[in-house]
Structure formats: structure tokens, C-alpha cells
Design an enzyme around this catalytic site. Structure first.
Site, PDB file in Angstrom:
ATOM      1  N   HIS A  64       0.856  -1.187   0.000  1.00  0.00           N
ATOM      2  CA  HIS A  64       0.000   0.000   0.000  1.00  0.00           C
ATOM      3  C   HIS A  64       0.892   1.237   0.000  1.00  0.00           C
ATOM      4  CE1 HIS A  64       0.913  -0.554   4.244  1.00  0.00           C
ATOM      5  NE2 HIS A  64       0.383   0.627   4.553  1.00  0.00           N
ATOM      6  N   HIS A  66       1.215   3.897   2.057  1.00  0.00           N
ATOM      7  CA  HIS A  66       1.709   4.603   3.237  1.00  0.00           C
ATOM      8  C   HIS A  66       3.238   4.678   3.169  1.00  0.00           C
ATOM      9  CE1 HIS A  66      -2.094   4.086   5.910  1.00  0.00           C
ATOM     10  NE2 HIS A  66      -2.026   5.300   5.408  1.00  0.00           N
ATOM     11  N   ASP A  68       5.784   4.450   5.142  1.00  0.00           N
ATOM     12  CA  ASP A  68       6.709   3.491   5.752  1.00  0.00           C
ATOM     13  C   ASP A  68       6.818   2.197   4.958  1.00  0.00           C
ATOM     14  OD1 ASP A  68       4.018   3.060   6.654  1.00  0.00           O
ATOM     15  OD2 ASP A  68       4.744   1.752   8.246  1.00  0.00           O
ATOM     16  N   HIS A  69       6.038   2.088   3.896  1.00  0.00           N
ATOM     17  CA  HIS A  69       6.121   0.926   3.006  1.00  0.00           C
ATOM     18  C   HIS A  69       6.555   1.320   1.595  1.00  0.00           C
ATOM     19  CE1 HIS A  69       3.886  -1.956   5.702  1.00  0.00           C
ATOM     20  NE2 HIS A  69       3.596  -0.789   6.261  1.00  0.00           N
ATOM     21  N   HIS A 141      -7.544  -1.905   5.612  1.00  0.00           N
ATOM     22  CA  HIS A 141      -6.647  -0.828   6.015  1.00  0.00           C
ATOM     23  C   HIS A 141      -7.201   0.477   5.455  1.00  0.00           C
ATOM     24  CE1 HIS A 141      -2.878   0.285   7.834  1.00  0.00           C
ATOM     25  NE2 HIS A 141      -2.464   0.925   6.751  1.00  0.00           N
ATOM     26  N   ASP A 212      -0.283  -4.169   5.910  1.00  0.00           N
ATOM     27  CA  ASP A 212      -0.971  -3.768   7.139  1.00  0.00           C
ATOM     28  C   ASP A 212      -2.445  -4.144   7.050  1.00  0.00           C
ATOM     29  OD1 ASP A 212       1.453  -2.687   7.676  1.00  0.00           O
ATOM     30  OD2 ASP A 212       0.796  -0.603   7.718  1.00  0.00           O
TER      31      ASP A 212
END
Length: 305
Positions: A64, A66, A68-69, A141, A212
Site C-alpha cells: 500500500h 503509506h 513506511d512501506h 486498512h 498492514d
């Protein structure tokens, strides 16, 4: 196959854990390869501490969008352009990943010197390279998010050479045809069916790598029966309500899923920065109380599948 964890922290890096990125080393005898699952900030720097180079990557799977990914992807793509021969690369991810890559490269005056293919996916089978199949599952998510199930094709069973020799079959080209399950005709006119001399097929290895997610129906199908399940354990059981409200899972929920899906092993990752080493051991204990075959990933942990 083996998993190499490059980042195991949730949301932000810590002194000991970088944000999410996982290498899948495909240890095939004739067609080895390296895939990357998620690419948080600093992923290319983490790779410098392994035996793998960005130029070796063949496929990148983004769960996804976000940060941090994802925020490590532009830098990795640019560095890969300076990494030697221009080997092709395919990036898989949700809607918007193409725009993200194009925009960051354009605004920074950057480019790639290798064939780059971007596949914006939906749930279902997204790849079959002849050796293994990858299926994407939509998770729960705030942003569109996927988990990936990687399953090797079954391998043919061993050929019973002793029985074939006893039947008068000479080792050589005929053995190759019989191992492929074909029927061959001998010089004396007899027909030999290879399937009659093959041991049962050897099941391919399988791994489920979750993005997530809060608990959802698709999670069970994604994990069902895999050898290894990689799943977030962002928060402990006492903070379950908070975890779910943000599209995450608790230790208890993750371990319960592993038990219900009858997986071989559970590997915990995506750990909140609130937990120190002692807190991480408490998370591990909570999971093992429900699903004993649980391991806690650290940065640079290596796990065979």
C-alpha cells in the site's frame, strides 16, 4: 526460498529497526532470483548490509502507499540505474503507485536506465512465472492494501530408476521422457508409462506476506496452509481496539489467525516503536501462548521457507 527482513518497524524507524521491507530470495537451482516486498525509507541502505544488490531485484511488490512501506522506492529505482547492466524490473502495487513513481522521478529530474514495468493490481492472481504463482488479497486498512501469497509449483516425484532398469529400460534420453510423465515405446514394442514409475509430486513451498491489516475475511484465505506467514503485530493484546481502529492487528489476533489457518510458522514484524527489547519479548510471548511456532523478526533476520 528464504526471507531476509530489511526493516521490521511500524510507522517510523528506530535505532534498531528500519521501516518495512522484506527480500524473498528464490533459491531455484537454475533460475534463482530476488524479489522485494515493500520499500520503506532507507531500504537501499539496508540492502548494503546483505549479499543482495538493487540491480539483482527482478520484482517489487508494494502492499500500500503509506510512506513506511513506499518512501524508499524512488531512491532505490534511481540507484538501480547506476548498478550495472540494465536488467528489467517490474513493480506491482495498488492504484496510484504508477503516479507516485512518475511524479517523484519527474519532480526530482530523475530517470531509470532499465526497462521498468508498473502493474497496478487488484485482488486475484497477478503472476505465474512458470515456477511459482503470486496471488494478491485485498486487506482491511485505511488505504487500498494487499497481501501476497507466493506458492511454488509442485515438483515432480523421483523416478524409480531401479524398477525401470529391471523392466529393461536403459538410462538415457528415455529416462528424461519418463520423468516428465510421458509414455515411451521400447525397441521390443513394449510401452512404458512414466507416471507408473514416479513417486508422488513434492508440494512446492508457500509463503503469505501480509501488508498492514485489521482482521478480515480475506486474511484466512491468504494464509490458509502456507509454510510461513509473515504478519504485522503492531500492538499488544491490551491495545487491540486501538490497533483495529487504525487498520492494524494485535498479537492475539495475528496468532489466532495463524492457528486457524494452520500455517507452518508465524513470523512477527511491523513492531510499534513504543516497544523496547523487553516489550518485543512480551509481544512474542503473547503470540506463542496461542501459536507456539512463532518467531519475531529483527532487521537482517533470515528465515528459510
Amino acid at each position: 526460498m528464504e526471507l531476509i527482513f530489511l526493516g521490521t518497524s511500524a510507522g517510523v524507524p528506530t535505532r534498531s529497526r528500519n521501516v518495512t521491507a522484506i527480500l524473498l530470495h528464490l533459491q531455484h537451482p537454475t533460475q534463482p532470483g530476488v524479489w522485494l516486498f515493500d520499500c520503506g525509507e532507507g531500504t537501499q541502505h539496508q540492502m548494503l548490509n546483505t549479499a543482495f544488490h538493487p540491480g539483482k531485484l527482478e520484482r517489487i511488490f508494494i502492499s500500500h502507499l503509506h510512506g513506511d512501506h513506499l518512501f524508499g522506492l524512488p531512491g532505490l529505482l534511481c540507484s538501480r540505474s547506476m548498478a550495472g547492466p540494465p536488467h528489467p524490473l517490474t513493480v506491482y502495487g495498488p492504484q496510484g503507485v504508477r503516479e507516485f513513481i512518475a511524479t517523484t522521478l519527474r519532480l526530482s529530474g530523475s530517470w531509470t536506465d532499465f526497462p521498468l514495468q508498473i502493474e497496478e493490481i487488484s485482488a486475484g492472481d497477478i503472476l505465474d512465472d512458470g515456477l511459482r504463482k503470486v496471488t494478491a488479497f485485498r486487506l482491511e486498512h485505511p488505504l487500498e492494501c494487499y497481501g501476497y501469497r507466493v506458492v511454488e509449483h509442485d515438483k515432480p516425484g523421483a523416478l524409480n530408476a531401479r524398477a525401470l532398469k529391471a523392466a529393461g529400460v536403459t538410462p538415457g534420453p528415455l529416462f528424461q521422457a519418463l520423468k516428465a510423465g510421458k509414455t515411451v515405446t521400447l525397441a521390443d514394442g513394449r510401452q512404458i508409462n512414466g507416471a507408473d514409475y514416479l513417486a508422488p509430486a513434492v508440494a512446492g513451498k508457500s509463503v503469505a506476506i501480509f501488508g498492514d491489516t485489521a482482521p478480515c475475511e480475506a486474511a484466512l484465505a491468504l494464509a490458509q496452509g502456507v509454510d510461513v506467514m509473515v504478519h504485522e503485530t503492531t500492538l499488544d493484546a491490551s491495545m487491540e481496539e486501538k490497533a483495529n481502529a487504525r487498520g492494524h492487528s494485535s498479537t492475539r489476533q495475528t496468532a489466532t489467525l495463524a492457528r486457524e489457518a494452520a500455517v507452518g510458522r508465524l513470523i512477527m514484524t511491523h513492531i510499534s516503536s513504543r516497544y523496547d527489547d523487553k516489550g518485543c519479548q512480551r509481544l512474542l510471548a503473547e503470540c506463542r501462548a496461542i501459536f507456539p511456532a512463532t518467531e519475531l523478526a529483527y532487521d537482517f533476520s533470515v528465515f528459510p521457507v
